[in-house]
Scaffold this motif. Structure first.
Motif, PDB file in Angstrom:
ATOM      1  N   GLY A 181     -29.053 -39.513   2.879  1.00 28.50           N
ATOM      2  CA  GLY A 181     -28.146 -38.514   2.336  1.00 28.50           C
ATOM      3  C   GLY A 181     -28.793 -37.261   1.793  1.00 28.50           C
ATOM      4  N   MET A 182     -30.128 -37.178   1.824  1.00 21.38           N
ATOM      5  CA  MET A 182     -30.794 -35.993   1.283  1.00 21.38           C
ATOM      6  C   MET A 182     -32.202 -35.879   1.850  1.00 21.38           C
ATOM      7  SD  MET A 182     -31.453 -35.138  -2.718  1.00 21.38           S
ATOM      8  CE  MET A 182     -31.984 -33.549  -3.271  1.00 21.38           C
ATOM      9  N   ASP A 183     -32.572 -34.670   2.227  1.00 20.11           N
ATOM     10  CA  ASP A 183     -33.962 -34.405   2.595  1.00 20.11           C
ATOM     11  C   ASP A 183     -34.284 -32.955   2.278  1.00 20.11           C
ATOM     12  OD1 ASP A 183     -32.975 -32.811   4.659  1.00 20.11           O
ATOM     13  OD2 ASP A 183     -33.360 -34.281   6.200  1.00 20.11           O
ATOM     14  N   GLY A 184     -35.579 -32.684   2.106  1.00 16.94           N
ATOM     15  CA  GLY A 184     -35.955 -31.322   1.785  1.00 16.94           C
ATOM     16  C   GLY A 184     -37.444 -31.144   1.625  1.00 16.94           C
ATOM     17  N   GLY A 242     -26.403 -34.822   2.752  1.00 15.30           N
ATOM     18  CA  GLY A 242     -25.477 -35.433   3.681  1.00 15.30           C
ATOM     19  C   GLY A 242     -24.052 -35.297   3.172  1.00 15.30           C
ATOM     20  N   PHE A 243     -23.118 -35.728   3.969  1.00 14.11           N
ATOM     21  CA  PHE A 243     -21.705 -35.577   3.657  1.00 14.11           C
ATOM     22  C   PHE A 243     -21.335 -36.172   2.296  1.00 14.11           C
ATOM     23  CE2 PHE A 243     -17.373 -37.314   3.852  1.00 14.11           C
ATOM     24  CZ  PHE A 243     -16.669 -36.133   3.975  1.00 14.11           C
ATOM     25  N   LEU A 244     -21.798 -37.384   2.002  1.00 10.97           N
ATOM     26  CA  LEU A 244     -21.414 -38.039   0.750  1.00 10.97           C
ATOM     27  C   LEU A 244     -21.961 -37.327  -0.478  1.00 10.97           C
ATOM     28  CD1 LEU A 244     -21.757 -41.782   1.772  1.00 10.97           C
ATOM     29  CD2 LEU A 244     -19.666 -40.434   1.537  1.00 10.97           C
ATOM     30  N   PHE A 245     -23.146 -36.729  -0.380  1.00  8.27           N
ATOM     31  CA  PHE A 245     -23.751 -36.047  -1.520  1.00  8.27           C
ATOM     32  C   PHE A 245     -23.313 -34.589  -1.645  1.00  8.27           C
ATOM     33  CE2 PHE A 245     -27.215 -39.314  -1.106  1.00  8.27           C
ATOM     34  CZ  PHE A 245     -26.972 -39.919  -2.332  1.00  8.27           C
ATOM     35  N   SER A 246     -22.781 -34.009  -0.592  1.00  7.53           N
ATOM     36  CA  SER A 246     -22.470 -32.579  -0.612  1.00  7.53           C
ATOM     37  C   SER A 246     -21.451 -32.214  -1.687  1.00  7.53           C
ATOM     38  CB  SER A 246     -22.000 -32.101   0.759  1.00  7.53           C
ATOM     39  OG  SER A 246     -20.795 -32.761   1.121  1.00  7.53           O
ATOM     40  N   SER A 247     -20.550 -33.106  -2.013  1.00  2.00           N
ATOM     41  CA  SER A 247     -19.561 -32.784  -3.048  1.00  2.00           C
ATOM     42  C   SER A 247     -20.174 -32.795  -4.449  1.00  2.00           C
ATOM     43  CB  SER A 247     -18.375 -33.750  -2.984  1.00  2.00           C
ATOM     44  OG  SER A 247     -18.802 -35.071  -3.205  1.00  2.00           O
ATOM     45  N   PHE A 248     -21.389 -33.322  -4.578  1.00  3.53           N
ATOM     46  CA  PHE A 248     -22.082 -33.358  -5.859  1.00  3.53           C
ATOM     47  C   PHE A 248     -23.240 -32.366  -5.912  1.00  3.53           C
ATOM     48  CE2 PHE A 248     -20.359 -37.641  -5.207  1.00  3.53           C
ATOM     49  CZ  PHE A 248     -19.552 -37.740  -6.326  1.00  3.53           C
ATOM     50  N   SER A 249     -23.239 -31.380  -5.030  1.00  2.00           N
ATOM     51  CA  SER A 249     -24.393 -30.481  -4.920  1.00  2.00           C
ATOM     52  C   SER A 249     -24.684 -29.735  -6.218  1.00  2.00           C
ATOM     53  CB  SER A 249     -24.222 -29.505  -3.762  1.00  2.00           C
ATOM     54  OG  SER A 249     -23.123 -28.650  -3.995  1.00  2.00           O
ATOM     55  N   ASP A 250     -23.641 -29.306  -6.943  1.00  2.00           N
ATOM     56  CA  ASP A 250     -23.877 -28.581  -8.204  1.00  2.00           C
ATOM     57  C   ASP A 250     -24.582 -29.463  -9.229  1.00  2.00           C
ATOM     58  OD1 ASP A 250     -22.767 -26.246  -7.256  1.00  2.00           O
ATOM     59  OD2 ASP A 250     -20.810 -26.592  -8.186  1.00  2.00           O
ATOM     60  N   GLN A 251     -24.132 -30.716  -9.357  1.00  2.00           N
ATOM     61  CA  GLN A 251     -24.761 -31.626 -10.320  1.00  2.00           C
ATOM     62  C   GLN A 251     -26.182 -31.976  -9.903  1.00  2.00           C
ATOM     63  OE1 GLN A 251     -21.555 -32.450  -9.089  1.00  2.00           O
ATOM     64  NE2 GLN A 251     -20.285 -33.011 -10.827  1.00  2.00           N
ATOM     65  N   ILE A 252     -26.390 -32.184  -8.617  1.00  2.00           N
ATOM     66  CA  ILE A 252     -27.731 -32.513  -8.122  1.00  2.00           C
ATOM     67  C   ILE A 252     -28.668 -31.335  -8.353  1.00  2.00           C
ATOM     68  CG2 ILE A 252     -29.083 -33.017  -6.050  1.00  2.00           C
ATOM     69  CD1 ILE A 252     -26.558 -34.569  -5.031  1.00  2.00           C
ATOM     70  N   GLU A 253     -28.211 -30.133  -8.030  1.00  2.00           N
ATOM     71  CA  GLU A 253     -29.043 -28.946  -8.232  1.00  2.00           C
ATOM     72  C   GLU A 253     -29.355 -28.750  -9.716  1.00  2.00           C
ATOM     73  OE1 GLU A 253     -29.257 -24.218  -7.032  1.00  2.00           O
ATOM     74  OE2 GLU A 253     -27.705 -25.489  -6.169  1.00  2.00           O
ATOM     75  N   SER A 254     -28.385 -28.976 -10.571  1.00  2.00           N
ATOM     76  CA  SER A 254     -28.599 -28.836 -12.009  1.00  2.00           C
ATOM     77  C   SER A 254     -29.648 -29.818 -12.514  1.00  2.00           C
ATOM     78  CB  SER A 254     -27.271 -29.049 -12.746  1.00  2.00           C
ATOM     79  OG  SER A 254     -27.463 -28.971 -14.132  1.00  2.00           O
ATOM     80  N   LYS A 255     -29.585 -31.047 -12.058  1.00  2.00           N
ATOM     81  CA  LYS A 255     -30.545 -32.077 -12.480  1.00  2.00           C
ATOM     82  C   LYS A 255     -31.949 -31.737 -11.985  1.00  2.00           C
ATOM     83  CE  LYS A 255     -31.829 -36.232 -13.889  1.00  2.00           C
ATOM     84  NZ  LYS A 255     -32.044 -36.546 -15.270  1.00  2.00           N
TER      85      LYS A 255
END
Length: 112
Positions: free
Chosen positions: A53-56, A72-85
């Motif tokens: 679900g994530m690579d970079g 990935g699709f499942l994580f994309s809706s949480f992109s703001d929280q992931i980026e903040s963390k």
């Protein structure tokens, strides 16, 4: 275009920046089960990370960190929280303050 793009300037120099990058990688492995590969270069080191679900990549130089990640699709809706963390973790390791807005755990903009 990556889902997450975080760039931080720093004044650590390459050796201290590498140490900070290795600490970030250790956190990513422990907290998120990331697979990471780190390659030192003459002017720029590159860490590649991935999990379901994530690579970079994380590019490390004597004066800059550049992290870009695709979700990935499942994580994309949480992109703001992931980026903040991720931003918070990098800022703590680099001793820098983010120049971009920060979000709390609920995704709301806050001044903290």
């Amino acid at each position: 275009m990556p889902d997450i793009h975080i760039e931080r300037q720093h004044t650590l120099g390459i050796e201290a920046a590498r140490e900070a990058a290795h600490q970030w990688i250790a956190q990513a492995r422990e907290e998120y089960g990331m697979e990471c590969n780190y390659v030192e270069g003459d002017a720029c080191d590159t860490a590649q990370f991935s999990r379901a679900g994530m690579d970079g990549t994380l590019e490390v130089t004597a004066d800059r960190f550049l992290l870009e990640a695709n979700l990935g699709f499942l994580f994309s809706s949480f992109s703001d929280q992931i980026e903040s963390k991720i931003s918070k973790n990098l800022d703590e390791l680099l001793g820098t303050a983010a120049s971009e807005p920060k979000y709390d755990d609920d995704g709301a903009y806050g001044k903290w």
